[in-house]
Design a protein around this motif. Sequence first.
Motif, short mmCIF file in Angstrom:
data_model
loop_
_atom_site.label_atom_id
_atom_site.label_comp_id
_atom_site.label_asym_id
_atom_site.label_seq_id
_atom_site.Cartn_x
_atom_site.Cartn_y
_atom_site.Cartn_z
N THR A 67 0.85 -1.20 0.00
CA THR A 67 0.00 0.00 0.00
C THR A 67 0.88 1.23 0.00
OG1 THR A 67 -1.85 1.11 1.11
CG2 THR A 67 -0.14 0.18 2.52
N VAL A 68 0.29 2.38 -0.22
CA VAL A 68 0.99 3.66 -0.17
C VAL A 68 0.24 4.56 0.81
CG1 VAL A 68 2.00 3.56 -2.47
CG2 VAL A 68 -0.32 4.45 -2.19
N PRO A 69 0.93 5.51 1.45
CA PRO A 69 0.32 6.29 2.54
C PRO A 69 -0.44 7.53 2.06
CG PRO A 69 2.64 6.83 2.39
CD PRO A 69 2.39 5.77 1.35
N TYR A 70 -1.17 7.43 0.98
CA TYR A 70 -1.96 8.56 0.48
C TYR A 70 -3.07 8.00 -0.40
CZ TYR A 70 1.62 7.71 -3.11
OH TYR A 70 2.47 7.14 -4.00
N PRO A 71 -4.07 8.80 -0.72
CA PRO A 71 -5.19 8.31 -1.54
C PRO A 71 -4.67 7.70 -2.84
CG PRO A 71 -5.75 10.43 -0.61
CD PRO A 71 -4.31 10.20 -0.27
N SER A 72 -5.11 6.48 -3.11
CA SER A 72 -4.54 5.75 -4.25
C SER A 72 -5.60 5.02 -5.06
CB SER A 72 -3.51 4.74 -3.74
OG SER A 72 -4.11 3.88 -2.77
N SER A 73 -6.87 5.34 -4.81
CA SER A 73 -7.94 4.68 -5.55
C SER A 73 -9.06 5.67 -5.80
CB SER A 73 -8.47 3.48 -4.74
OG SER A 73 -9.56 2.87 -5.40
N ILE A 74 -9.56 5.70 -7.02
CA ILE A 74 -10.67 6.58 -7.38
C ILE A 74 -11.69 5.77 -8.17
CG2 ILE A 74 -9.52 7.39 -9.51
CD1 ILE A 74 -10.83 10.13 -8.97
N SER A 75 -12.95 6.05 -7.92
CA SER A 75 -13.99 5.25 -8.58
C SER A 75 -15.20 6.10 -8.91
CB SER A 75 -14.42 4.10 -7.66
OG SER A 75 -15.03 4.60 -6.47
N ILE A 76 -15.97 5.63 -9.85
CA ILE A 76 -17.26 6.22 -10.20
C ILE A 76 -18.22 5.08 -10.50
CG2 ILE A 76 -16.63 6.52 -12.63
CD1 ILE A 76 -18.88 8.89 -10.60
N ALA A 77 -19.42 5.16 -9.95
CA ALA A 77 -20.38 4.07 -10.12
C ALA A 77 -21.77 4.63 -10.38
CB ALA A 77 -20.42 3.18 -8.87
N ARG A 78 -22.56 3.86 -11.09
CA ARG A 78 -23.96 4.20 -11.34
C ARG A 78 -24.79 3.02 -10.84
NH1 ARG A 78 -28.26 7.34 -11.34
NH2 ARG A 78 -29.56 7.26 -13.22
N ASN A 79 -25.66 3.28 -9.86
CA ASN A 79 -26.52 2.25 -9.29
C ASN A 79 -27.95 2.45 -9.76
OD1 ASN A 79 -24.36 1.20 -7.80
ND2 ASN A 79 -24.67 2.69 -6.17
N PHE A 80 -28.60 1.36 -10.14
CA PHE A 80 -29.93 1.43 -10.70
C PHE A 80 -30.97 0.88 -9.73
CE2 PHE A 80 -26.86 0.97 -14.17
CZ PHE A 80 -27.16 2.09 -14.92
N SER A 81 -32.24 1.16 -10.04
CA SER A 81 -33.32 0.82 -9.12
C SER A 81 -33.51 -0.70 -8.99
CB SER A 81 -34.63 1.46 -9.59
OG SER A 81 -34.96 1.04 -10.91
N ASN A 82 -33.07 -1.49 -9.95
CA ASN A 82 -33.25 -2.94 -9.87
C ASN A 82 -32.16 -3.64 -9.06
OD1 ASN A 82 -31.09 -2.69 -11.58
ND2 ASN A 82 -32.06 -3.65 -13.35
N GLY A 83 -31.25 -2.85 -8.46
CA GLY A 83 -30.19 -3.42 -7.64
C GLY A 83 -28.87 -3.58 -8.36
N LEU A 84 -28.89 -3.54 -9.69
CA LEU A 84 -27.65 -3.65 -10.45
C LEU A 84 -26.91 -2.33 -10.47
CD1 LEU A 84 -28.83 -5.80 -13.49
CD2 LEU A 84 -27.47 -6.56 -11.53
N GLY A 85 -25.61 -2.41 -10.67
CA GLY A 85 -24.81 -1.22 -10.79
C GLY A 85 -23.60 -1.48 -11.66
N ILE A 86 -23.05 -0.43 -12.20
CA ILE A 86 -21.80 -0.53 -12.96
C ILE A 86 -20.79 0.40 -12.31
CG2 ILE A 86 -22.82 -1.25 -15.14
CD1 ILE A 86 -22.77 1.64 -16.05
#
Length: 392
Positions: A67-86
């Motif tokens: 690991t590294v001692p600073y922010p190292s992960s970025i994400s974006i997600a879209r969640n839908f009403s049927n429970g699925l998400g990407i």
Amino acid sequence: MKNLQPNLCIALCLIVTLVSAQESMELTAKDSIVKSSWVAGLGINIVEDTATPFGDTFLKIKDTWNTVPYPSSISIARNFSNGLGIKAVGSYNKYKVGKLIDGQINMAERDYYAIDGMVSYDLNKIFGETGWFDPFLQAGAGYSSIGDIGRTTGNAGFGFNTWFNDTWGLNFNTMGKWGLKEGDTRQIQHSAGVVYRFGVEKELSKKGEEHLALIEAMKKEQQRVQDSTDAADRAKELAKRMAEEQEASRLAAAEKDRIEAENKRRAQIENEIKNLGKIYFAFNSSTLNSESKSTLTQLATLMEATPTITLEVASYTDSRGPASYNLALSERRVKSTIDYLLEKGLSQDRLVPKAYGETNLVNECDDNTPCSETKHKMNRRSEFVVMRFLAN
């Protein structure tokens, strides 16, 4: 009459119940759940890349976790009403010297880059909504670059979000990453971070729908009782409002007539002042000639007949000579103009002096354009503008 009494008792009981449970008359955050949203995340990631990450080295954190001692992960997600998400995730890490990598002790520090895409499923759709705890399963594929050596992986894992409110929360997840090419090893990547939810669409939960139905029934009964008791008051209020509207209409018509008369009178006065014309000065002079005095005498007479107007007296020069001198000359001209009007009995507070020098020429006779004396004279003037007019 006998039927009226039981009905009245029922209505009163409903009203008492309504007052005693006022909070139940409003939907709260507990009555709704997030239907769909976007989720952005920022955090840290941990990579375990032993030859057999699920073997006997699984809990040897000191030897296997990178690991590294600073922010190292970025994400974006879209969640839908049927429970699925990407979801798309980008991450960075470093394989440290001395760590167990691919079954061997790592001898050189290597950069780790990864981009992964997953499809997720919200387990609350199976177990029921909690409002603050969102566990999920995820699967997908990705690409990792380790010391400039790339590998394509198939991914699967699990995780959960904990929400403090509709916007902010924490994310924790673990993902296994299997190299698709023969000979590639497996990795485990953990991540934890802050998530921000936006573009939120909400809907009522099952309990929320029941609560809403109860609220609507109570409000309907309350309205029925209210309607039956204040019909006469509404009729009285309607008659009062109609009378007020008629009076307001009459006053508006009177005000309109007054304004029209005032505007007509103002236009008449402005036209009379305009017809008097301007007064003109000789070159380099602020002395009033007899023609100017005659014009000012007529202006004073007009203002005496209309004591509710205030005039701006503006004086100018032609363009010849320095601008600073011309400004001073226009100040002397406006003073001589106003002094004459004061001699005719007008008060100082009805006359506003303005000296503009050689600005606002009425023709083309500027410093770069030769003109006749007749044209230059048109700029050596005092003129009058109605600043304030009050109807008698």
